[in-house]
Enzyme design. Structure first.
Site, PDB file in Angstrom:
ATOM      1  CE  LYS A  24      -1.565   1.705   4.118  1.00 57.61           C
ATOM      2  NZ  LYS A  24      -1.380   3.136   4.383  1.00 57.61           N
ATOM      3  CG  ASN A  25       2.258   2.706   3.579  1.00 59.88           C
ATOM      4  OD1 ASN A  25       1.116   3.084   3.294  1.00 59.88           O
ATOM      5  ND2 ASN A  25       2.633   2.445   4.819  1.00 59.88           N
TER       6      ASN A  25
ATOM      7  CG  ASP B  49      -3.819   9.595  11.301  1.00 59.38           C
ATOM      8  OD1 ASP B  49      -3.102   9.507  12.314  1.00 59.38           O
ATOM      9  OD2 ASP B  49      -3.451   9.238  10.178  1.00 59.38           O
TER      10      ASP B  49
ATOM     11  CG  ASP C 154       3.090   1.276   9.473  1.00 60.11           C
ATOM     12  OD1 ASP C 154       2.725   2.159  10.269  1.00 60.11           O
ATOM     13  OD2 ASP C 154       3.394   1.513   8.290  1.00 60.11           O
TER      14      ASP C 154
ATOM     15  CB  VAL D 147       7.260   6.408  14.399  1.00 59.97           C
ATOM     16  CG1 VAL D 147       6.902   7.155  13.110  1.00 59.97           C
ATOM     17  CG2 VAL D 147       8.579   5.643  14.215  1.00 59.97           C
TER      18      VAL D 147
HETATM   19  N1  EPU Z   1       6.751  14.216  10.675  1.00 61.51           N
HETATM   20  C1  EPU Z   1       6.842  15.530  11.023  1.00 61.51           C
HETATM   21  N2  EPU Z   1       7.020  16.447  10.024  1.00 61.51           N
HETATM   22  C2  EPU Z   1       7.112  16.109   8.717  1.00 61.51           C
HETATM   23  C3  EPU Z   1       7.010  14.753   8.364  1.00 61.51           C
HETATM   24  C4  EPU Z   1       6.821  13.819   9.368  1.00 61.51           C
HETATM   25  O1  EPU Z   1       6.768  15.894  12.188  1.00 61.51           O
HETATM   26  O2  EPU Z   1       7.271  16.988   7.854  1.00 61.51           O
HETATM   27  C5  EPU Z   1       6.551  13.210  11.743  1.00 61.51           C
HETATM   28  C6  EPU Z   1       5.159  12.599  11.661  1.00 61.51           C
HETATM   29  O3  EPU Z   1       4.221  13.392  12.350  1.00 61.51           O
HETATM   30  C7  EPU Z   1       5.371  11.234  12.292  1.00 61.51           C
HETATM   31  C8  EPU Z   1       6.800  10.890  11.899  1.00 61.51           C
HETATM   32  O4  EPU Z   1       7.427  12.123  11.548  1.00 61.51           O
HETATM   33  O5  EPU Z   1       5.298  11.336  13.671  1.00 61.51           O
HETATM   34  C9  EPU Z   1       6.909   9.887  10.762  1.00 61.51           C
HETATM   35  O6  EPU Z   1       6.406  10.428   9.604  1.00 61.51           O
HETATM   36  P1  EPU Z   1       6.785   9.944   8.146  1.00 61.51           P
HETATM   37  O7  EPU Z   1       6.788  11.149   7.287  1.00 61.51           O
HETATM   38  O8  EPU Z   1       8.009   9.091   8.158  1.00 61.51           O
HETATM   39  O9  EPU Z   1       5.556   9.023   7.798  1.00 61.51           O
HETATM   40  P2  EPU Z   1       4.476   9.201   6.665  1.00 61.51           P
HETATM   41  O10 EPU Z   1       5.154   9.363   5.347  1.00 61.51           O
HETATM   42  O11 EPU Z   1       3.461  10.197   7.066  1.00 61.51           O
HETATM   43  C10 EPU Z   1       4.426   6.635   6.122  1.00 61.51           C
HETATM   44  C11 EPU Z   1       3.383   5.562   6.082  1.00 61.51           C
HETATM   45  C12 EPU Z   1       2.915   5.221   7.482  1.00 61.51           C
HETATM   46  C13 EPU Z   1       4.131   4.763   8.289  1.00 61.51           C
HETATM   47  C14 EPU Z   1       5.223   5.848   8.259  1.00 61.51           C
HETATM   48  C15 EPU Z   1       6.481   5.439   8.975  1.00 61.51           C
HETATM   49  C16 EPU Z   1       2.293   6.003   3.986  1.00 61.51           C
HETATM   50  C17 EPU Z   1       1.064   6.371   3.256  1.00 61.51           C
HETATM   51  N3  EPU Z   1       2.241   6.026   5.300  1.00 61.51           N
HETATM   52  O12 EPU Z   1       3.793   7.769   6.710  1.00 61.51           O
HETATM   53  O13 EPU Z   1       2.014   4.132   7.352  1.00 61.51           O
HETATM   54  O14 EPU Z   1       3.729   4.535   9.614  1.00 61.51           O
HETATM   55  O15 EPU Z   1       5.539   6.173   6.896  1.00 61.51           O
HETATM   56  O16 EPU Z   1       6.988   4.274   8.435  1.00 61.51           O
HETATM   57  O17 EPU Z   1       3.301   5.639   3.383  1.00 61.51           O
HETATM   58  C18 EPU Z   1       0.173   2.780   7.848  1.00 61.51           C
HETATM   59  O18 EPU Z   1       0.366   2.211   6.765  1.00 61.51           O
HETATM   60  O19 EPU Z   1      -0.638   2.329   8.706  1.00 61.51           O
HETATM   61  C19 EPU Z   1       0.904   4.001   8.149  1.00 61.51           C
HETATM   62  C20 EPU Z   1       0.559   4.846   9.115  1.00 61.51           C
END
Ligand code: EPU
Length: 424
Positions: free
Chosen positions: A22-23, A116, A305, A327
């Site tokens: 998915k991701n 969320d 995750d 995280v």
């Molecule tokens: N964060 C910030 N500022 C930013 C970006 C991120 O503070 O500009 C913080 C977020 O709030 C969070 C942490 O950094 O606390 C991790 O964020 P990250 O950007 O790495 O995650 P994401 O891209 O928002 C993706 C997956 C998540 C998975 C995370 C970590 C997708 C669609 N989502 O999220 O997947 O947990 O990476 O591996 O790719 C799931 O599939 O259930 C899911 C939540």
């Protein structure tokens, strides 16, 4: 609204094939916007998040068709640059159109997705990175508004944290920027490697793929491609934990053990037999698992995750475990539901202390996100009696046919209408 009725007590045995991640698939769909013409993606999971992303791409002017696990995206010469709130709020991952839109159109208006059930989800690193590439970017009336009428210019960007989404947005913008972009402290998840591979197929020049320093040489244009999505390591890990909790024996085809090293080491510590094969892996367990400590971290650390599934595992293991969540600040919220099944979990900040019990007892529970939902279903599989898991639309966002696959492995699970209708 629907729920799962899970009868506890079955040991899961047999084979299951893991779909594309998915991701990754959601980001590959966004990356298709970078090139005019037809991009074809294979092994895209049949989940609702993919439907939402398809709807967003259509709104931006693309033609999107899905046949089974093949998604065909026809991108016109001119695309729109506005991602409206009613679509973005359903799918936080839609923020990943920001980089492609800015690169393609010199403009992007993407609704702020908000937080969320697992915590606040900042965008500061996405915005700071794109600003370094020359975008004029800010938040106005609930939208991220970005402008770069003269195009983007390569720059050196150091991320405070290896954010998956920020790395992806900056990458997708940098491939069409003028000159060289360096992303330091970049995320290294297999899904990042997957998008780098696809961007390279589209004509991008990226060095350091799979490391924490990515160097991108901007190109004038991208061309469409045909690409197969990397297998879903979180779904693979979910089956691995299911085998251990139910004292079963599951062969997981299309799984990539090399993407789950720390997870498989953890399952081995719990007492499982883990064997890699040419096409995937096998996880088998006899006897009661031993409690395992876990600390979630960006890849190659233990994935956040899979944290809810490990809490569920520890809830029925021999001994006491400490789970540390680094995280998301609210990812332990679901343990209140696990407690309804009798789990003994104490939360102290970003640590959870889990004392294993010899049995859980089935009860009605509600999930608020995909992964918590999977953890609750696994707990239901080993609880005495029946567990009713409500709000399963969350689970449908990440697992294509969890009930069908569980039943094929011998579980007693049905999907049914939910008279109480939780839709939050
Ligand atoms: N964060 C910030 N500022 C930013 C970006 C991120 O503070 O500009 C913080 C977020 O709030 C969070 C942490 O950094 O606390 C991790 O964020 P990250 O950007 O790495 O995650 P994401 O891209 O928002 C993706 C997956 C998540 C998975 C995370 C970590 C997708 C669609 N989502 O999220 O997947 O947990 O990476 O591996 O790719 C799931 O599939 O259930 C899911 C939540």
């Amino acid at each position: 609204m629907e729920r799962f009725r899970v009868a506890g007590g079955s040991s899961l045995r047999g084979s299951v094939r893991v779909n594309g991640a998915k991701n990754s698939a959601l980001k590959l769909m966004a990356a298709a916007l970078l090139a005019e013409g037809r991009t074809i993606l294979h092994d895209v999971p049949a989940i609702t998040d993919v439907d939402y992303m398809a709807e967003l791409l259509r709104r931006l002017g693309a033609d999107v068709e899905r046949t089974g696990t093949v998604v065909t995206i026809d991108v016109p010469g001119e695309i729109g640059h506005a991602a409206p709130y009613e679509l973005v709020r359903r799918l936080r991952a839609s923020i990943c159109v920001l980089g492609p839109l800015l690169a393609r159109c010199g403009a992007a208006d993407v609704a702020l997705p908000g937080g969320d059930a697992i915590g606040s989800r900042g965008l500061d690193m996405h915005m700071a990175g794109l600003a370094k590439l020359g975008a004029d970017i800010g938040v106005e009336h609930g939208f991220v508004v970005a402008r770069a009428p003269g195009g983007l210019t390569g720059a050196t960007i150091l991320l405070d944290f290896p954010s998956v989404g920020a790395t992806e947005n900056i990458l997708m913008a940098a491939v069409l920027a003028q000159g060289t972009t360096t992303i330091d402290n970049a995320a290294r998840e297999p899904e990042i490697i997957d998008i780098c591979t696809m961007l390279t197929e589209m004509g991008a020049h990226i060095d350091g793929v799979g490391t924490s320093t990515l160097r991108v040489e901007g190109a004038d244009r991208m061309h469409p491609t045909e690409h197969t999505t990397v297998p879903d390591r979180i779904v693979t890990g979910t089956w691995g934990v299911a085998a251990v909790m139910t004292r079963g024996d599951i062969t997981i085809s299309n799984g990539r053990p090399e993407h789950l090293e720390i997870v498989l080491d953890t399952l081995t510590s719990a007492g499982a037999v883990v064997e890699s094969s040419a096409d995937g892996l096998r996880v088998a367990m006899s006897g009661r698992p031993r409690a395992v400590d876990v600390v979630t971290l960006p890849y190659p650390g233990f994935p956040t995750d899979l944290q809810p599934m490990i809490v569920a595992l520890d809830a029925v293991s021999e001994g006491t475990a400490m789970i540390t969540e680094n995280v998301y600040e609210a990812r332990f919220m679901f343990v209140n539901e696990l407690a309804r099944l009798g789990a003994d979990v104490r939360i102290d900040g970003h640590h959870a202390i889990v004392r294993g019990r010899s049995a859980l007892s089935g009860a009605p529970v509600v999930t608020t996100d995909i992964r918590a939902g999977a953890g609750l279903v696994l707990a239901g599989l080993v609880a005495d009696g029946e567990t009713l898991v409500s709000a399963v639309h969350h689970i449908d966002r990440g697992y294509p046919d969890l009930v069908g696959e569980l039943c094929s492995l011998g579980a007693d699970v049905v999907r049914e209408p939910d008279p109480d209708g939780f839709d939050d």
